[in-house]
Design a protein around this motif. Structure first.
Motif, PDB file in Angstrom:
ATOM      1  N   LYS A  73       0.823  -1.204   0.000  1.00 29.00           N
ATOM      2  CA  LYS A  73       0.000   0.000   0.000  1.00 29.00           C
ATOM      3  C   LYS A  73       0.859   1.256   0.000  1.00 29.00           C
ATOM      4  CE  LYS A  73      -3.978  -2.102   2.292  1.00 29.00           C
ATOM      5  NZ  LYS A  73      -4.753  -2.210   3.568  1.00 29.00           N
ATOM      6  N   SER A  74       1.986   1.198   0.690  1.00 27.62           N
ATOM      7  CA  SER A  74       2.867   2.370   0.757  1.00 27.62           C
ATOM      8  C   SER A  74       3.551   2.631  -0.577  1.00 27.62           C
ATOM      9  CB  SER A  74       3.918   2.179   1.852  1.00 27.62           C
ATOM     10  OG  SER A  74       4.854   1.171   1.501  1.00 27.62           O
ATOM     11  N   ARG A  75       3.672   1.593  -1.417  1.00 27.69           N
ATOM     12  CA  ARG A  75       4.360   1.727  -2.702  1.00 27.69           C
ATOM     13  C   ARG A  75       3.396   1.940  -3.868  1.00 27.69           C
ATOM     14  NH1 ARG A  75       8.300  -3.618  -2.415  1.00 27.69           N
ATOM     15  NH2 ARG A  75       9.739  -2.896  -0.783  1.00 27.69           N
ATOM     16  N   SER A  76       2.140   1.521  -3.689  1.00 23.37           N
ATOM     17  CA  SER A  76       1.207   1.463  -4.803  1.00 23.37           C
ATOM     18  C   SER A  76       0.742   2.838  -5.244  1.00 23.37           C
ATOM     19  CB  SER A  76      -0.012   0.613  -4.424  1.00 23.37           C
ATOM     20  OG  SER A  76       0.374  -0.714  -4.181  1.00 23.37           O
ATOM     21  N   SER A  77       0.408   2.909  -6.507  1.00 22.60           N
ATOM     22  CA  SER A  77      -0.166   4.131  -7.084  1.00 22.60           C
ATOM     23  C   SER A  77      -1.643   3.876  -7.338  1.00 22.60           C
ATOM     24  CB  SER A  77       0.542   4.471  -8.394  1.00 22.60           C
ATOM     25  OG  SER A  77       0.469   3.380  -9.300  1.00 22.60           O
ATOM     26  N   PRO A  78      -2.439   4.923  -7.536  1.00 22.92           N
ATOM     27  CA  PRO A  78      -3.862   4.739  -7.833  1.00 22.92           C
ATOM     28  C   PRO A  78      -4.069   3.825  -9.042  1.00 22.92           C
ATOM     29  CG  PRO A  78      -3.392   7.035  -7.349  1.00 22.92           C
ATOM     30  CD  PRO A  78      -2.057   6.346  -7.442  1.00 22.92           C
ATOM     31  N   GLY A  79      -5.016   2.924  -8.935  1.00 22.07           N
ATOM     32  CA  GLY A  79      -5.299   2.007 -10.029  1.00 22.07           C
ATOM     33  C   GLY A  79      -4.511   0.714  -9.980  1.00 22.07           C
ATOM     34  N   SER A  80      -3.644   0.563  -8.959  1.00 25.87           N
ATOM     35  CA  SER A  80      -2.877  -0.683  -8.844  1.00 25.87           C
ATOM     36  C   SER A  80      -3.812  -1.855  -8.571  1.00 25.87           C
ATOM     37  CB  SER A  80      -1.861  -0.564  -7.701  1.00 25.87           C
ATOM     38  OG  SER A  80      -0.923   0.453  -7.965  1.00 25.87           O
ATOM     39  N   ALA A  81      -3.423  -3.031  -9.047  1.00 25.08           N
ATOM     40  CA  ALA A  81      -4.246  -4.212  -8.847  1.00 25.08           C
ATOM     41  C   ALA A  81      -4.365  -4.527  -7.361  1.00 25.08           C
ATOM     42  CB  ALA A  81      -3.643  -5.397  -9.593  1.00 25.08           C
ATOM     43  N   PRO A  82      -5.562  -4.807  -6.874  1.00 22.44           N
ATOM     44  CA  PRO A  82      -5.731  -5.121  -5.459  1.00 22.44           C
ATOM     45  C   PRO A  82      -5.147  -6.486  -5.123  1.00 22.44           C
ATOM     46  CG  PRO A  82      -7.802  -5.442  -6.617  1.00 22.44           C
ATOM     47  CD  PRO A  82      -6.839  -4.843  -7.609  1.00 22.44           C
ATOM     48  N   LEU A  83      -4.830  -6.666  -3.844  1.00 16.33           N
ATOM     49  CA  LEU A  83      -4.292  -7.903  -3.314  1.00 16.33           C
ATOM     50  C   LEU A  83      -5.438  -8.707  -2.706  1.00 16.33           C
ATOM     51  CD1 LEU A  83      -1.356  -9.066  -2.818  1.00 16.33           C
ATOM     52  CD2 LEU A  83      -1.531  -8.072  -0.523  1.00 16.33           C
ATOM     53  N   GLN A  84      -5.414 -10.036  -2.874  1.00 16.77           N
ATOM     54  CA  GLN A  84      -6.418 -10.891  -2.253  1.00 16.77           C
ATOM     55  C   GLN A  84      -5.718 -11.881  -1.316  1.00 16.77           C
ATOM     56  OE1 GLN A  84      -6.293 -11.341  -6.010  1.00 16.77           O
ATOM     57  NE2 GLN A  84      -7.067  -9.239  -5.942  1.00 16.77           N
ATOM     58  N   GLY A  85      -6.253 -11.999  -0.111  1.00 13.60           N
ATOM     59  CA  GLY A  85      -5.711 -12.938   0.862  1.00 13.60           C
ATOM     60  C   GLY A  85      -6.789 -13.910   1.313  1.00 13.60           C
ATOM     61  N   LEU A  86      -6.644 -15.174   0.935  1.00 14.26           N
ATOM     62  CA  LEU A  86      -7.605 -16.213   1.317  1.00 14.26           C
ATOM     63  C   LEU A  86      -6.991 -17.018   2.450  1.00 14.26           C
ATOM     64  CD1 LEU A  86      -8.252 -15.374  -1.671  1.00 14.26           C
ATOM     65  CD2 LEU A  86      -9.142 -17.688  -1.985  1.00 14.26           C
ATOM     66  N   THR A  87      -7.537 -16.852   3.648  1.00  9.76           N
ATOM     67  CA  THR A  87      -6.974 -17.571   4.784  1.00  9.76           C
ATOM     68  C   THR A  87      -7.867 -18.740   5.159  1.00  9.76           C
ATOM     69  OG1 THR A  87      -5.910 -17.284   6.946  1.00  9.76           O
ATOM     70  CG2 THR A  87      -8.056 -16.209   6.635  1.00  9.76           C
ATOM     71  N   LYS A  88      -7.400 -19.523   6.133  1.00  9.73           N
ATOM     72  CA  LYS A  88      -8.169 -20.668   6.629  1.00  9.73           C
ATOM     73  C   LYS A  88      -8.291 -20.560   8.136  1.00  9.73           C
ATOM     74  CE  LYS A  88      -6.081 -23.632   3.120  1.00  9.73           C
ATOM     75  NZ  LYS A  88      -4.966 -22.683   2.816  1.00  9.73           N
ATOM     76  N   TRP A  89      -9.426 -21.043   8.621  1.00  9.45           N
ATOM     77  CA  TRP A  89      -9.569 -21.229  10.057  1.00  9.45           C
ATOM     78  C   TRP A  89      -9.653 -22.728  10.315  1.00  9.45           C
ATOM     79  CZ3 TRP A  89     -14.529 -21.199  13.332  1.00  9.45           C
ATOM     80  CH2 TRP A  89     -14.183 -21.381  14.683  1.00  9.45           C
ATOM     81  N   VAL A  90      -8.684 -23.233  11.083  1.00  9.80           N
ATOM     82  CA  VAL A  90      -8.617 -24.646  11.426  1.00  9.80           C
ATOM     83  C   VAL A  90      -8.693 -24.753  12.945  1.00  9.80           C
ATOM     84  CG1 VAL A  90      -7.309 -26.798  11.190  1.00  9.80           C
ATOM     85  CG2 VAL A  90      -7.183 -25.056   9.394  1.00  9.80           C
TER      86      VAL A  90
END
Length: 343
Positions: A73-90
């Protein structure tokens, strides 16, 4: 660079069809420098591979993702592709599954990942005889309604339990299961059900921990801990032993190499593409190489595997299936998807 293809889950989240797996950070694959892991994740995002698969029990994976997300986020410019984080609960095998317990686990992941809501929670349960999984899923569905979770998913649930859960009105976006040229159990029952209920399969083990590669073609069967030096290699070598034997596996690798040469790609790309082309498969999880040499080739193989330039022909598929059909019946030997964790 061509855009990495995406798929939309039932709740609207778009993810890459090749996901970056962070099981490597669990501690079962050797020591990992966390700071270096954060830095190395950038190469995957720069290539357009913006979806990461992690879990609450993969060592520091959630914290590493959070640190990388903050850095990005600190490096990104407007329009940058978003990040997706898929976690698990075990959850553990003991203790209650009331609303407070479930919400505490979800908020812990949110804190670690430094997010205001979770893109996706993939829920795992150890023992189907213990029906508290239905209670837990009910609370997770409520938390989804409250906005803490975008996509509610499962990990290693079988078809019977998928039917049971969805019949209760709980919307499931995806189920993460083992699916590869070695393990094709999802094709027996699960694919049909998932297609009928808009549930995507997110697959792991597709490269058998790296065994499905040129590196093992023509090589003697690995047996020692020194040769099977990661949790992945040990796990999937056992799966190969159940599926057939090393001689049959060599026949498969030789066939994959022939197909790969015809498309000017790697064995790994062919093995991944075969699963990506299966009905109901939304994406394939390929383990990241964080702090390990060879990441550039690894990323290149992943990109090619999901590229429209790589199209397996009917002849390619027939040649591959002619080998895999000589294997044992894993549904009969193990059971449905995930049963290996419960038998």
């Amino acid at each position: 660079m061509a855009a990495v293809p995406t798929v939309k889950l039932s709740g609207g989240l778009k993810i890459c069809r090749v996901l970056n797996g962070l099981w490597q950070l669990s501690g079962a694959h050797g020591t990992v420098d966390e700071a270096q892991a954060v830095e190395d994740m950038q190469a995957y995002v720069d290539a357009g591979l913006t979806t990461f698969d992690l879990a609450d029990h993969y060592g520091p994976a959630e914290e590493v993702f959070g640190a990388f997300s903050r850095q990005l986020k600190s490096r990104s410019s407007p329009g940058s592709a978003p990040l997706q984080g898929l976690t698990k609960w075990v959850p553990g095998r003991m203790g209650g599954m009331d609303r407070k317990v479930v919400e505490r686990a979800i908020r812990r992941s949110m804190t670690r990942m430094q997010v205001e809501s979770l893109d996706c929670v993939q829920f795992h349960w150890w023992d189907y005889r213990d029906k508290r999984y239905l209670e837990a899923l009910g609370h997770l569905a409520d938390l989804q309604q409250d906005g803490l979770i975008r996509e509610l998913s499962l990990t290693n649930f079988d078809t019977q339990r998928l039917e049971e859960i969805t019949s209760r009105g709980i919307r499931i976006s995806s189920n993460q299961v083992q699916y590869s040229l070695i393990d094709q159990r999802p094709a027996v029952r699960m694919e049909e059900f998932c297609l009928a209920h808009d549930i995507k399969l997110l697959t792991y083990g597709t490269l058998a921990g790296g065994l499905l590669s040129e590196r093992y073609l023509g090589k003697a069967e690995p047996k020692s801990r020194l040769e099977l030096y990661t949790a992945s290699l040990s796990k999937y070598k056992k799966m190969i032993d159940t599926w057939g034997d090393w001689r049959l596996f060599q026949d498969l690798l030789a066939t994959l190499e022939t197909v790969a040469k015809g498309h000017d790609c790697s064995v790994a790309s062919v093995a991944t593409r075969f699963i990506l082309d299966r009905p109901a498969v939304g994406g394939v999880i390929v383990g990241c190489r964080l702090g390990i040499a060879g990441a550039e080739q690894h990323i290149s193989d992943s990109l090619l595997s999901c590229s429209p330039e790589l199209r397996l022909t009917a002849e390619d598929s027939a040649a591959i299936q002619a080998v895999t059909q000589r294997s044992g019946d894993l549904m009969a030997l193990i059971g449905d998807c995930g049963d290996e964790y419960r038998n």
